[in-house]
Write a protein that holds these residues in place. Structure first.
Motif, PDB file in Angstrom:
ATOM      1  N   ILE A   1      18.691  93.518   5.507  1.00 40.26           N
ATOM      2  CA  ILE A   1      18.687  92.261   6.261  1.00 40.26           C
ATOM      3  C   ILE A   1      19.970  91.466   6.010  1.00 40.26           C
ATOM      4  O   ILE A   1      20.489  90.810   6.905  1.00 40.26           O
ATOM      5  CB  ILE A   1      17.425  91.420   5.931  1.00 40.26           C
ATOM      6  CG1 ILE A   1      17.282  90.227   6.864  1.00 40.26           C
ATOM      7  CG2 ILE A   1      17.416  90.966   4.486  1.00 40.26           C
ATOM      8  CD1 ILE A   1      16.866  90.581   8.252  1.00 40.26           C
ATOM      9  N   SER A   2      20.523  91.552   4.809  1.00 40.51           N
ATOM     10  CA  SER A   2      21.742  90.811   4.474  1.00 40.51           C
ATOM     11  C   SER A   2      22.986  91.381   5.152  1.00 40.51           C
ATOM     12  O   SER A   2      23.997  90.696   5.273  1.00 40.51           O
ATOM     13  CB  SER A   2      21.945  90.776   2.955  1.00 40.51           C
ATOM     14  OG  SER A   2      22.064  92.090   2.454  1.00 40.51           O
ATOM     15  N   GLU A   3      22.922  92.638   5.629  1.00 37.75           N
ATOM     16  CA  GLU A   3      24.064  93.273   6.288  1.00 37.75           C
ATOM     17  C   GLU A   3      24.007  93.194   7.807  1.00 37.75           C
ATOM     18  O   GLU A   3      24.956  93.586   8.486  1.00 37.75           O
ATOM     19  CB  GLU A   3      24.147  94.743   5.872  1.00 37.75           C
ATOM     20  CG  GLU A   3      24.389  94.942   4.389  1.00 37.75           C
ATOM     21  CD  GLU A   3      24.269  96.399   3.960  1.00 37.75           C
ATOM     22  OE1 GLU A   3      23.896  97.257   4.793  1.00 37.75           O
ATOM     23  OE2 GLU A   3      24.528  96.672   2.780  1.00 37.75           O
ATOM     24  N   LEU A   4      22.895  92.699   8.362  1.00 35.62           N
ATOM     25  CA  LEU A   4      22.706  92.707   9.812  1.00 35.62           C
ATOM     26  C   LEU A   4      23.445  91.630  10.606  1.00 35.62           C
ATOM     27  O   LEU A   4      23.875  91.906  11.727  1.00 35.62           O
ATOM     28  CB  LEU A   4      21.214  92.589  10.146  1.00 35.62           C
ATOM     29  CG  LEU A   4      20.444  93.876  10.304  1.00 35.62           C
ATOM     30  CD1 LEU A   4      18.970  93.580  10.554  1.00 35.62           C
ATOM     31  CD2 LEU A   4      21.009  94.743  11.395  1.00 35.62           C
ATOM     32  N   PRO A   5      23.583  90.403  10.111  1.00 33.48           N
ATOM     33  CA  PRO A   5      24.151  89.343  10.957  1.00 33.48           C
ATOM     34  C   PRO A   5      25.481  89.719  11.601  1.00 33.48           C
ATOM     35  O   PRO A   5      26.409  90.167  10.933  1.00 33.48           O
ATOM     36  CB  PRO A   5      24.323  88.165   9.992  1.00 33.48           C
ATOM     37  CG  PRO A   5      23.309  88.409   8.925  1.00 33.48           C
ATOM     38  CD  PRO A   5      23.268  89.909   8.769  1.00 33.48           C
ATOM     39  N   GLY A   6      25.523  89.579  12.932  1.00 36.53           N
ATOM     40  CA  GLY A   6      26.748  89.818  13.687  1.00 36.53           C
ATOM     41  C   GLY A   6      27.103  91.275  13.930  1.00 36.53           C
ATOM     42  O   GLY A   6      28.135  91.555  14.534  1.00 36.53           O
ATOM     43  N   THR A   7      26.277  92.203  13.486  1.00 33.73           N
ATOM     44  CA  THR A   7      26.617  93.620  13.654  1.00 33.73           C
ATOM     45  C   THR A   7      26.118  94.168  14.986  1.00 33.73           C
ATOM     46  O   THR A   7      25.284  93.568  15.653  1.00 33.73           O
ATOM     47  CB  THR A   7      26.025  94.483  12.517  1.00 33.73           C
ATOM     48  OG1 THR A   7      24.614  94.383  12.556  1.00 33.73           O
ATOM     49  CG2 THR A   7      26.546  94.062  11.173  1.00 33.73           C
ATOM     50  N   ASP A   8      26.649  95.318  15.353  1.00 27.67           N
ATOM     51  CA  ASP A   8      26.179  96.084  16.501  1.00 27.67           C
ATOM     52  C   ASP A   8      25.683  97.414  15.945  1.00 27.67           C
ATOM     53  O   ASP A   8      26.473  98.240  15.496  1.00 27.67           O
ATOM     54  CB  ASP A   8      27.309  96.306  17.505  1.00 27.67           C
ATOM     55  CG  ASP A   8      26.826  96.971  18.787  1.00 27.67           C
ATOM     56  OD1 ASP A   8      25.683  97.483  18.833  1.00 27.67           O
ATOM     57  OD2 ASP A   8      27.606  96.982  19.761  1.00 27.67           O
ATOM     58  N   VAL A   9      24.373  97.582  15.931  1.00 27.71           N
ATOM     59  CA  VAL A   9      23.765  98.794  15.384  1.00 27.71           C
ATOM     60  C   VAL A   9      23.651  99.825  16.499  1.00 27.71           C
ATOM     61  O   VAL A   9      23.021  99.560  17.525  1.00 27.71           O
ATOM     62  CB  VAL A   9      22.381  98.502  14.777  1.00 27.71           C
ATOM     63  CG1 VAL A   9      21.760  99.776  14.225  1.00 27.71           C
ATOM     64  CG2 VAL A   9      22.477  97.434  13.699  1.00 27.71           C
ATOM     65  N   SER A  10      24.256 100.992  16.305  1.00 26.20           N
ATOM     66  CA  SER A  10      24.215 102.066  17.295  1.00 26.20           C
ATOM     67  C   SER A  10      23.059 103.009  16.986  1.00 26.20           C
ATOM     68  O   SER A  10      22.948 103.508  15.869  1.00 26.20           O
ATOM     69  CB  SER A  10      25.530 102.848  17.297  1.00 26.20           C
ATOM     70  OG  SER A  10      26.592 102.013  17.678  1.00 26.20           O
ATOM     71  N   LEU A  11      22.228 103.251  17.993  1.00 25.23           N
ATOM     72  CA  LEU A  11      21.099 104.164  17.867  1.00 25.23           C
ATOM     73  C   LEU A  11      21.128 105.152  19.014  1.00 25.23           C
ATOM     74  O   LEU A  11      21.659 104.848  20.084  1.00 25.23           O
ATOM     75  CB  LEU A  11      19.766 103.407  17.910  1.00 25.23           C
ATOM     76  CG  LEU A  11      19.495 102.351  16.844  1.00 25.23           C
ATOM     77  CD1 LEU A  11      18.180 101.634  17.137  1.00 25.23           C
ATOM     78  CD2 LEU A  11      19.456 102.990  15.472  1.00 25.23           C
TER      79      LEU A  11
END
Length: 126
Positions: free
Chosen positions: A40-50
């Motif tokens: 959760i601490s690494e998620l802000p502002g990211t674009d997660v590719s799935l």
């Protein structure tokens, strides 16, 4: 037949059957994708590719898994699964990629440990 010889023979036959089952030409789980786990601490502002049908597993650190909720800008791209805790099994919240595209996500928690909403993007490719 000697008892030791009989046990050895049964063991050999069982091992042979197990190896035959493993070498079957039918591939089990070809469509299963390895989940992506992000804290959760690494998620802000990211674009997660799935990839299509892949799961994003949210590691909630010390925040209770059941306290999370999510809003998605496009619910056709991904679906949210809340975390659970039935006393025996705890599961993390997460998302499943359901169609190609991109969706903005706002993840919130009713727990005071998460000071503000977490905003990020999920991009799904086929």
């Amino acid at each position: 037949m000697n008892k030791k010889l009989f046990v050895g023979f049964v063991t050999l036959i069982t091992a042979g059957l197990a190896l035959t089952a493993c070498s079957s030409s039918e591939q089990m789980g070809e469509d299963v994708k390895t989940p992506v786990t992000v804290s959760i601490s690494e998620l802000p502002g990211t674009d997660v590719s799935l990839e299509l049908n892949q799961v994003l597993n949210i590691n909630t650190d010390d925040i209770p898994t059941t306290s999370f909720d999510a809003q998605l800008s496009d619910t056709t791209v991904a679906t949210f699964t809340p975390g659970t805790d039935d006393g025996n099994l705890i599961t993390n919240p997460g998302f499943t990629a359901t169609s190609a595209g991109s969706t903005e996500v706002t993840l919130t928690s009713s727990d005071q440990a998460l000071a503000e909403a977490v905003n990020f993007t999920i991009t799904v490719s086929e």
